[in-house]
Design a protein around this motif. Structure first.
Motif, PDB file in Angstrom:
ATOM      1  N   GLY A   1      -9.083   9.529   0.636  1.00 57.98           N
ATOM      2  CA  GLY A   1      -8.608   8.625  -0.246  1.00 57.98           C
ATOM      3  C   GLY A   1      -9.847   7.772  -0.937  1.00 57.98           C
ATOM      4  O   GLY A   1     -10.870   7.622  -0.472  1.00 57.98           O
TER       5      GLY A   1
ATOM      6  N   TYR B   1      -4.122  10.952  12.953  1.00 59.94           N
ATOM      7  CA  TYR B   1      -3.322   9.608  12.994  1.00 59.94           C
ATOM      8  C   TYR B   1      -1.545   9.672  13.069  1.00 59.94           C
ATOM      9  O   TYR B   1      -1.272   8.963  13.547  1.00 59.94           O
TER      10      TYR B   1
ATOM     11  N   PHE C   1       1.112  -1.198   0.058  1.00 57.90           N
ATOM     12  CA  PHE C   1      -0.174  -0.324   0.077  1.00 57.90           C
ATOM     13  C   PHE C   1       0.772   1.231  -0.088  1.00 57.90           C
ATOM     14  O   PHE C   1       1.646   1.549   0.689  1.00 57.90           O
TER      15      PHE C   1
HETATM   16  C1  COI Z   1      -9.120   5.466   3.588  1.00 56.77           C
HETATM   17  O1  COI Z   1      -8.846   3.933   3.866  1.00 56.77           O
HETATM   18  O2  COI Z   1      -8.468   5.823   2.367  1.00 56.77           O
HETATM   19  C2  COI Z   1      -7.622   6.009   4.511  1.00 56.77           C
HETATM   20  O3  COI Z   1      -7.688   6.946   5.338  1.00 56.77           O
HETATM   21  C3  COI Z   1      -6.587   5.025   5.243  1.00 56.77           C
HETATM   22  C4  COI Z   1      -5.531   5.677   5.481  1.00 56.77           C
HETATM   23  C5  COI Z   1      -4.699   6.335   6.493  1.00 56.77           C
HETATM   24  C6  COI Z   1      -4.715   4.495   4.865  1.00 56.77           C
END
Ligand code: COI
Length: 362
Positions: free
Chosen positions: A71, A200, A23
């Protein structure tokens, strides 16, 4: 609004994606960028090769965290069409986050067109294997070079693309979750429902400590009583009882997930009882003991649907489905991915077809 300018770098070699994507580790060739000032509004939209961002060392986002992100994902369907899952909903959520920390609003249609063009230009970077996609990361940050604590006046919006596979190292296998009561992520009326870096940052130490103990992620409890379940580090949570699926009610400290919203709708269409309410960790434990609890799963753009195989709270450890994915979780994962890859008709109007609806790249 000015027209987007293009500075396209032609590739000489073919894009070759690694066998295992993970990821957010690799990025496509181009990004979108535009700036904001109170006198000009949003200006200078451009698509340009991915490069380092120059910023003044006093830029407010560095010191006081005035930054937000989204995202969302683009997929190549079985018919080789390019689609984006619920882009308007994500851009609207970006605007809600912006409001909460005094940032300017974006024009949803303009940003949708920008990200559509960007995805189309870098479409060779969209992976095709099941569970893989092109993750789209729009983010906005305050630029003012000033050390006083106040909202910035100038901002930048950037959209970055990253081909991704499963979010967790376990792939799509069930994850191990530790219920966290040593730290809190967010409190009501705070920033919890805003997709900003601070939430976060608040999660990092707790997650590091949980990972050292062999867990994948933490499950947060509410910030006041340390009693009610809120969300997992990067997912919303669903609790699957024999006669009801429960997910914590959005109370201001929980992220309003787009996948969460989609899951609730799908479950209701399947005729299941879905309740958004407060749910305590004690209720989860007592229902586990009576055999009423079938399992738990998380939902999120990055994670899609992730079964929770193990849940630990203080001395109590619970195992679900012998550590195998739950039946409902698999069904939901398959439902969502069949929509993503165009195997199922989009009856909800969640799919934005880049080929059919995108504007022409000049
Ligand atoms: C997502 O699911 O898009 C998120 O925001 C998680 C991300 C912090 C990796």
């Amino acid at each position: 609004m000015e027209k987007t300018k293009y500075l396209i770098k032609e590739r000489t070699e073919k894009v070759v994606l690694p066998e295992k994507l993970g990821f957010g580790q690799i990025f496509s060739d181009h990004m979108f960028q535009m700036d904001y000032s109170p006198s000009k509004g949003w200006y200078s939209p451009q698509i340009l090769p991915v490069d380092n961002l120059m910023t003044h060392p006093a830029s407010s986002f560095i010191h006081y965290g005035q930054t937000i992100f989204e995202g969302l994902k683009a997929f190549k369907t079985v018919k080789n069409e390019i689609i984006i899952f619920r882009p308007e909903t994500h851009i609207e959520r970006l605007n809600n986050s912006a409001k909460r920390i005094c940032m300017p609003q974006v024009d949803v249609k303009f940003v949708l067109e920008a990200l559509t063009e960007l995805v189309r230009i870098d479409s060779d970077w969209i992976p095709t294997k099941r569970g893989e996609s092109l993750y789209i990361r729009p983010f906005m940050y305050g630029l003012d070079p000033a050390l006083g604590v106040r909202p910035s006046r100038d901002y930048r919006l950037v959209i970055l693309l990253s081909p991704v596979g499963a979010y967790y190292p376990e792939g799509f296998k069930p994850v191990k979750i530790l219920v966290q009561d040593d730290y809190v992520r967010a409190v009501r009326k705070g920033l919890g429902e805003c997709k900003t870096a601070a939430n976060y940052a608040a999660s990092l130490l707790a997650t590091e400590e949980a990972m050292k103990k062999g867990f994948t992620q933490v499950l947060w409890l509410d910030g006041v009583h340390q009693k009610y379940v809120e969300e997992v580090g990067t997912m919303n949570i669903f609790i699957n009882f024999k006669d009801e699926v429960v997910t914590p009610k959005l109370n201001g400290s929980i992220l309003p997930g787009v996948t969460r919203r989609s899951v609730i709708q799908i479950l209701k269409e399947w005729g299941m009882k879905v309740t958004e309410r407060e749910i305590s960790i004690d209720e989860i434990i007592s229902e586990y003991e009576t055999g009423n609890l079938l399992g738990l799963f998380g939902s999120g753009t990055a994670a899609i649907i992730s079964s929770i195989g193990w849940l630990t709270y203080k001395e109590k450890s619970m195992t679900f489905n012998n550590g195998e994915p739950g039946e409902l979780d698999v069904k939901l994962f398959n439902e969502l991915t069949s929509i993503h890859y165009g195997e199922k008709e989009d009856t909800h109007n969640w799919i934005f077809n880049v080929d059919k609806k995108g504007i022409e790249v000049s």
